[in-house]
Enzyme design. Structure first.
Site, mmCIF file in Angstrom:
data_model
loop_
_atom_site.group_PDB
_atom_site.id
_atom_site.type_symbol
_atom_site.label_atom_id
_atom_site.label_comp_id
_atom_site.label_asym_id
_atom_site.label_seq_id
_atom_site.Cartn_x
_atom_site.Cartn_y
_atom_site.Cartn_z
ATOM 1 N N GLU A 180 9.441 15.750 -45.622
ATOM 2 C CA GLU A 180 8.095 15.299 -45.435
ATOM 3 C C GLU A 180 6.875 16.287 -45.338
ATOM 4 O O GLU A 180 6.618 16.118 -43.812
ATOM 5 C CB GLU A 180 7.768 13.811 -44.725
ATOM 6 C CG GLU A 180 9.183 13.502 -44.637
ATOM 7 C CD GLU A 180 9.224 11.804 -43.755
ATOM 8 O OE1 GLU A 180 7.722 12.004 -43.432
ATOM 9 O OE2 GLU A 180 9.935 11.487 -43.345
ATOM 10 N N HIS A 211 5.304 11.425 -47.627
ATOM 11 C CA HIS A 211 7.420 10.677 -47.191
ATOM 12 C C HIS A 211 7.374 10.667 -48.280
ATOM 13 O O HIS A 211 8.506 9.713 -48.375
ATOM 14 C CB HIS A 211 5.994 9.772 -46.575
ATOM 15 C CG HIS A 211 7.447 8.488 -45.559
ATOM 16 N ND1 HIS A 211 8.281 9.323 -45.446
ATOM 17 C CD2 HIS A 211 6.312 8.234 -44.370
ATOM 18 C CE1 HIS A 211 8.847 8.327 -43.958
ATOM 19 N NE2 HIS A 211 8.185 7.924 -43.665
#
EC number: 5.1.3.15
Length: 301
Positions: free
Chosen positions: A266, A161
């Protein structure tokens, strides 16, 4: 010393360039900072919780074994909170594995996960080992290995992330996503991306699916390449910026104008679950690099 360890953090400094380093919070094995030749490449909220009380807002949190919140009540992951438990569990620092390139490792197993949380995933019957390798060269590579060390097959998703730092999101473009199938989480609609480059002028939240891994993505600011995102065995990529209203609604997002200076790109395996058979391993990696020439890997005409 190339490695400095405290009770809460580990910092790896490039052996031949003291102005380049990476700092990892042991809780969640979250990368908090990546300095490349003295310049910070990641965005970290001023209000990020670094005491383990909640996942870190910014840096590179680790998402496992689910992405988002599972909506299927029959899924073994249905009761887990958003993004699972890897980013909110204390990882073990395993030390340095190679000197050139400089690489360190962290590990996570069921014994480090809160027992009450662990029971929410398949009633606690899955046994796993996660090994995260962080390699600092001129670029930054994060490699994850997931091992099913139990007696039951399990399904999982994985995501790095990554919060990249940018000067101003309204000047930023991302290339090489045209003709890729994507799911727009704001519109709850799936379609094929037709924009030759992605730009940002409002909230943005899309999952790009099954992208050939030879494709890299570049964050470009006024003709200059800021970041390159390369993937190994990670077919999906989430692109996200919360913009104004969502930033206001996140207590740990500070300053509220911070959305101007961050962009999440991500790399992961999140469009579908991966099934890992008992005794099997799965390995994938993300590499971030800085600068270089604009590289078009798509037909924009």
């Amino acid at each position: 010393m190339p490695i400095e360890e405290t009770d809460t953090k580990v910092t790896l400094t490039h052996p031949s360039d003291p102005s380049s380093s990476v700092t990892i919070l042991k809780h969640g094995a979250t990368i908090l900072s990546w300095l490349h030749k003295g310049k910070e490449q990641l965005w970290l909220s001023d209000a990020a919780k670094l005491d383990g009380s909640k996942p870190v807002r910014g840096g590179i949190p680790l998402v496992f074994p689910i992405f988002g919140k599972e909506k299927n009540e029959s899924s073994p992951a249905f009761q887990l909170s958003q993004h699972g438990f890897a980013r909110s569990s204390p990882w073990e620092f395993l030390g340095q594995t190679t000197e050139s390139p400089a690489t360190i490792q962290f590990g996570l197993g069921p014994e480090q996960v809160d027992p009450e949380v662990y029971k929410l995933w398949g009633e606690g019957k899955y046994d796993f080992t996660l090994i995260l390798s962080i390699t600092l060269d001129d670029d930054l590579t994060t490699t994850i290995e997931v091992e099913n060390s139990g007696k039951e097959d399990f399904d999982f998703k994985w995501l790095f992330h990554t919060y990249l730092r940018v000067p101003d999101i309204t000047d930023v473009l991302v290339n090489n996503l045209i003709d890729q199938r994507c799911y727009d989480q704001l519109l709850a609609t799936e379609y094929v991306e037709k924009a030759p480059v992605i730009s940002f002028h409002e909230e943005f939240d899309r999952i790009y699916k099954n992208i050939p891994v030879e494709k890299s993505f570049q964050v470009i600011d006024k003709g200059q390449v800021l970041h390159n995102v390369h993937r190994d065995n990670l077919p999906d990529t989430v692109v996200w910026n919360p913009w104004i209203e969502k930033s206001k609604g996140m207590a740990d997002f500070e300053p509220k104008s911070g959305y101007h200076h961050m962009l999440c790109i991500e790399a992961g395996h999140v469009a579908e679950y991966l099934t890992l058979a008992k005794g099997s391993k799965w390995k994938a990696a993300q590499t971030l690099s800085v600068g270089g020439e604009i590289r078009l890997q798509t037909n924009i005409f």
